[in-house]
Write a protein that holds these residues in place. Sequence first.
Motif, PDB file in Angstrom:
ATOM      1  N   LEU A   1       0.826  -1.209   0.000  1.00  0.00           N
ATOM      2  CA  LEU A   1       0.000   0.000   0.000  1.00  0.00           C
ATOM      3  C   LEU A   1       0.861   1.260   0.000  1.00  0.00           C
ATOM      4  O   LEU A   1       0.527   2.249  -0.663  1.00  0.00           O
ATOM      5  N   ILE A   2       1.965   1.230   0.725  1.00  0.00           N
ATOM      6  CA  ILE A   2       2.872   2.383   0.726  1.00  0.00           C
ATOM      7  C   ILE A   2       3.391   2.648  -0.687  1.00  0.00           C
ATOM      8  O   ILE A   2       3.437   3.799  -1.145  1.00  0.00           O
ATOM      9  N   GLU A   3       3.770   1.591  -1.393  1.00  0.00           N
ATOM     10  CA  GLU A   3       4.262   1.756  -2.757  1.00  0.00           C
ATOM     11  C   GLU A   3       3.154   2.232  -3.699  1.00  0.00           C
ATOM     12  O   GLU A   3       3.387   3.047  -4.591  1.00  0.00           O
ATOM     13  N   GLU A   4       1.940   1.737  -3.490  1.00  0.00           N
ATOM     14  CA  GLU A   4       0.817   2.181  -4.314  1.00  0.00           C
ATOM     15  C   GLU A   4       0.521   3.664  -4.094  1.00  0.00           C
ATOM     16  O   GLU A   4       0.205   4.394  -5.047  1.00  0.00           O
ATOM     17  N   ALA A   5       0.631   4.109  -2.846  1.00  0.00           N
ATOM     18  CA  ALA A   5       0.398   5.524  -2.546  1.00  0.00           C
ATOM     19  C   ALA A   5       1.433   6.398  -3.256  1.00  0.00           C
ATOM     20  O   ALA A   5       1.097   7.455  -3.815  1.00  0.00           O
ATOM     21  N   LYS A   6       2.673   5.956  -3.238  1.00  0.00           N
ATOM     22  CA  LYS A   6       3.718   6.702  -3.950  1.00  0.00           C
ATOM     23  C   LYS A   6       3.449   6.716  -5.453  1.00  0.00           C
ATOM     24  O   LYS A   6       3.664   7.728  -6.128  1.00  0.00           O
ATOM     25  N   LEU A   7       2.960   5.592  -5.973  1.00  0.00           N
ATOM     26  CA  LEU A   7       2.701   5.478  -7.401  1.00  0.00           C
ATOM     27  C   LEU A   7       1.611   6.451  -7.859  1.00  0.00           C
ATOM     28  O   LEU A   7       1.776   7.145  -8.871  1.00  0.00           O
ATOM     29  N   VAL A   8       0.499   6.507  -7.112  1.00  0.00           N
ATOM     30  CA  VAL A   8      -0.586   7.394  -7.558  1.00  0.00           C
ATOM     31  C   VAL A   8      -0.176   8.853  -7.441  1.00  0.00           C
ATOM     32  O   VAL A   8      -0.578   9.693  -8.254  1.00  0.00           O
ATOM     33  N   GLN A   9       0.667   9.172  -6.444  1.00  0.00           N
ATOM     34  CA  GLN A   9       1.167  10.544  -6.349  1.00  0.00           C
ATOM     35  C   GLN A   9       2.074  10.855  -7.543  1.00  0.00           C
ATOM     36  O   GLN A   9       1.940  11.920  -8.179  1.00  0.00           O
ATOM     37  N   GLN A  10       2.961   9.942  -7.868  1.00  0.00           N
ATOM     38  CA  GLN A  10       3.853  10.133  -9.013  1.00  0.00           C
ATOM     39  C   GLN A  10       3.074  10.236 -10.329  1.00  0.00           C
ATOM     40  O   GLN A  10       3.510  10.908 -11.267  1.00  0.00           O
ATOM     41  N   SER A  11       1.910   9.603 -10.379  1.00  0.00           N
ATOM     42  CA  SER A  11       1.089   9.626 -11.594  1.00  0.00           C
ATOM     43  C   SER A  11       0.322  10.929 -11.742  1.00  0.00           C
ATOM     44  O   SER A  11      -0.296  11.165 -12.784  1.00  0.00           O
ATOM     45  N   GLY A  12       0.324  11.748 -10.684  1.00  0.00           N
ATOM     46  CA  GLY A  12      -0.299  13.056 -10.777  1.00  0.00           C
ATOM     47  C   GLY A  12      -1.484  13.308  -9.874  1.00  0.00           C
ATOM     48  O   GLY A  12      -2.095  14.382  -9.940  1.00  0.00           O
ATOM     49  N   ALA A  13      -1.864  12.349  -9.043  1.00  0.00           N
ATOM     50  CA  ALA A  13      -3.006  12.547  -8.146  1.00  0.00           C
ATOM     51  C   ALA A  13      -2.795  13.787  -7.279  1.00  0.00           C
ATOM     52  O   ALA A  13      -1.696  14.020  -6.773  1.00  0.00           O
ATOM     53  N   VAL A  14      -3.849  14.572  -7.114  1.00  0.00           N
ATOM     54  CA  VAL A  14      -3.757  15.804  -6.318  1.00  0.00           C
ATOM     55  C   VAL A  14      -4.143  15.559  -4.867  1.00  0.00           C
ATOM     56  O   VAL A  14      -3.955  16.434  -4.005  1.00  0.00           O
ATOM     57  N   MET A  15      -4.681  14.381  -4.588  1.00  0.00           N
ATOM     58  CA  MET A  15      -5.155  14.050  -3.252  1.00  0.00           C
ATOM     59  C   MET A  15      -5.324  12.542  -3.190  1.00  0.00           C
ATOM     60  O   MET A  15      -5.469  11.884  -4.218  1.00  0.00           O
ATOM     61  N   LEU A  16      -5.325  11.991  -1.971  1.00  0.00           N
ATOM     62  CA  LEU A  16      -5.487  10.554  -1.797  1.00  0.00           C
ATOM     63  C   LEU A  16      -6.467  10.282  -0.668  1.00  0.00           C
ATOM     64  O   LEU A  16      -6.333  10.841   0.417  1.00  0.00           O
ATOM     65  N   VAL A  17      -7.449   9.412  -0.927  1.00  0.00           N
ATOM     66  CA  VAL A  17      -8.347   8.914   0.119  1.00  0.00           C
ATOM     67  C   VAL A  17      -7.855   7.534   0.540  1.00  0.00           C
ATOM     68  O   VAL A  17      -7.631   6.661  -0.310  1.00  0.00           O
ATOM     69  N   LEU A  18      -7.685   7.347   1.847  1.00  0.00           N
ATOM     70  CA  LEU A  18      -7.308   6.057   2.411  1.00  0.00           C
ATOM     71  C   LEU A  18      -8.464   5.548   3.254  1.00  0.00           C
ATOM     72  O   LEU A  18      -8.896   6.223   4.190  1.00  0.00           O
ATOM     73  N   GLU A  19      -8.946   4.347   2.941  1.00  0.00           N
ATOM     74  CA  GLU A  19     -10.122   3.832   3.636  1.00  0.00           C
ATOM     75  C   GLU A  19      -9.837   2.507   4.337  1.00  0.00           C
ATOM     76  O   GLU A  19      -9.264   1.587   3.752  1.00  0.00           O
ATOM     77  N   ALA A  20     -10.252   2.449   5.608  1.00  0.00           N
ATOM     78  CA  ALA A  20     -10.232   1.212   6.396  1.00  0.00           C
ATOM     79  C   ALA A  20      -8.872   0.539   6.417  1.00  0.00           C
ATOM     80  O   ALA A  20      -8.714  -0.619   6.026  1.00  0.00           O
TER      81      ALA A  20
ATOM     82  N   THR B   1       1.870   6.997   8.499  1.00  0.00           N
ATOM     83  CA  THR B   1       3.138   6.886   7.774  1.00  0.00           C
ATOM     84  C   THR B   1       2.983   7.360   6.332  1.00  0.00           C
ATOM     85  O   THR B   1       3.818   8.119   5.811  1.00  0.00           O
ATOM     86  N   ILE B   2       1.925   6.925   5.671  1.00  0.00           N
ATOM     87  CA  ILE B   2       1.698   7.339   4.287  1.00  0.00           C
ATOM     88  C   ILE B   2       1.503   8.848   4.214  1.00  0.00           C
ATOM     89  O   ILE B   2       2.049   9.524   3.334  1.00  0.00           O
ATOM     90  N   SER B   3       0.738   9.400   5.138  1.00  0.00           N
ATOM     91  CA  SER B   3       0.488  10.853   5.148  1.00  0.00           C
ATOM     92  C   SER B   3       1.780  11.639   5.291  1.00  0.00           C
ATOM     93  O   SER B   3       1.970  12.663   4.625  1.00  0.00           O
ATOM     94  N   ARG B   4       2.668  11.159   6.141  1.00  0.00           N
ATOM     95  CA  ARG B   4       3.950  11.852   6.363  1.00  0.00           C
ATOM     96  C   ARG B   4       4.843  11.787   5.128  1.00  0.00           C
ATOM     97  O   ARG B   4       5.631  12.704   4.893  1.00  0.00           O
ATOM     98  N   ASN B   5       4.697  10.726   4.355  1.00  0.00           N
ATOM     99  CA  ASN B   5       5.628  10.512   3.254  1.00  0.00           C
ATOM    100  C   ASN B   5       5.123  10.987   1.888  1.00  0.00           C
ATOM    101  O   ASN B   5       5.849  10.874   0.902  1.00  0.00           O
ATOM    102  N   LEU B   6       3.911  11.513   1.858  1.00  0.00           N
ATOM    103  CA  LEU B   6       3.389  12.074   0.615  1.00  0.00           C
ATOM    104  C   LEU B   6       3.331  13.591   0.725  1.00  0.00           C
ATOM    105  O   LEU B   6       3.152  14.143   1.809  1.00  0.00           O
ATOM    106  N   SER B   7       3.446  14.257  -0.402  1.00  0.00           N
ATOM    107  CA  SER B   7       3.334  15.715  -0.415  1.00  0.00           C
ATOM    108  C   SER B   7       1.904  16.170  -0.696  1.00  0.00           C
ATOM    109  O   SER B   7       1.556  17.323  -0.455  1.00  0.00           O
ATOM    110  N   ILE B   8       1.054  15.257  -1.218  1.00  0.00           N
ATOM    111  CA  ILE B   8      -0.339  15.612  -1.489  1.00  0.00           C
ATOM    112  C   ILE B   8      -1.179  15.364  -0.233  1.00  0.00           C
ATOM    113  O   ILE B   8      -0.808  14.565   0.626  1.00  0.00           O
ATOM    114  N   PRO B   9      -2.331  16.050  -0.092  1.00  0.00           N
ATOM    115  CA  PRO B   9      -3.196  15.814   1.063  1.00  0.00           C
ATOM    116  C   PRO B   9      -3.733  14.387   1.082  1.00  0.00           C
ATOM    117  O   PRO B   9      -4.097  13.829   0.038  1.00  0.00           O
ATOM    118  N   VAL B  10      -3.794  13.813   2.268  1.00  0.00           N
ATOM    119  CA  VAL B  10      -4.336  12.472   2.458  1.00  0.00           C
ATOM    120  C   VAL B  10      -5.588  12.589   3.325  1.00  0.00           C
ATOM    121  O   VAL B  10      -5.547  13.143   4.422  1.00  0.00           O
TER     122      VAL B  10
END
Length: 252
Positions: free
Chosen positions: A143-162, A170-179
């Motif tokens: 999941l950590i790698e997937e979060a990095k992938l969608v950010q690298q692909s251009g996502a402006v924001m990420l929803v994390l569920e359950a 950890t993911i929130s700290r390591n991404l520059s986009i809002p989670v």
Amino acid sequence: MLTAYDFPSSKQAEQAGLDIILVGDSLGMTVLGYESTVQVTLDDMKHHGKAARRGANDTFMVVDMPFGAAGVDEKIDMQHAIELYRETKANALKIEGAHTAPLIKKCTQNGIPVVAHLGLTPQSFGITGYKLQAASKEEAETLIEEAKLVQQSGAVMLVLEAIPSDLAATISRNLSIPVIGIGAGADTDGQVLVYHDVLNYGVDRKPKFVKRYGDFTTGVDALKAYHEEVKAGIFPSPEFTYKKQIMDEVDA
């Protein structure tokens, strides 16, 4: 972030000062009475997205790409995205799953902002089930790698569920986009809940992560009172009746 699926709910969300409105495909269960989000169509999302926009012109609005509209065929997916973005006047589209990273990139290249969605992705419930996701070490690392992938692909924001709260942090700290979290703990950049869950409006379920802030079940009592007053001849009373005398002038 709060889901809103129509004119009155989005209007209330804007009046309450919510930062983001999500026209989610969860409308399939909360508004349309489907068993899951899988039955929701692109036309459903266009219809509800346009209604929500009419109620909230000044709020950032995200509209879900429904099941089958993304991640199947690049050319068709892109056409769906363009139609949904244009017709609903959305500020961004939300697309589920890391497998849609190529579509996220293509949308971004074509000027359509995308919110990614990872963890529990309801469109895939038939495979994942409605339960905690990424509960093992291997799944968390994926999941950590997937979060990095969608950010690298251009996502402006990420929803994390359950997902586990420490993983979400950890993911929130390591991404520059809002989670934005839902059932992901307090250490994300924001939270999202469903309008009908927040207000206990027509729902029979209460996930662990839902807090009730109101209770629309009082509407049932109001409807019972209306029914009883009509049957008893109490409503409409004189104060609810037009009193112009016209029959003196009518041959009946």
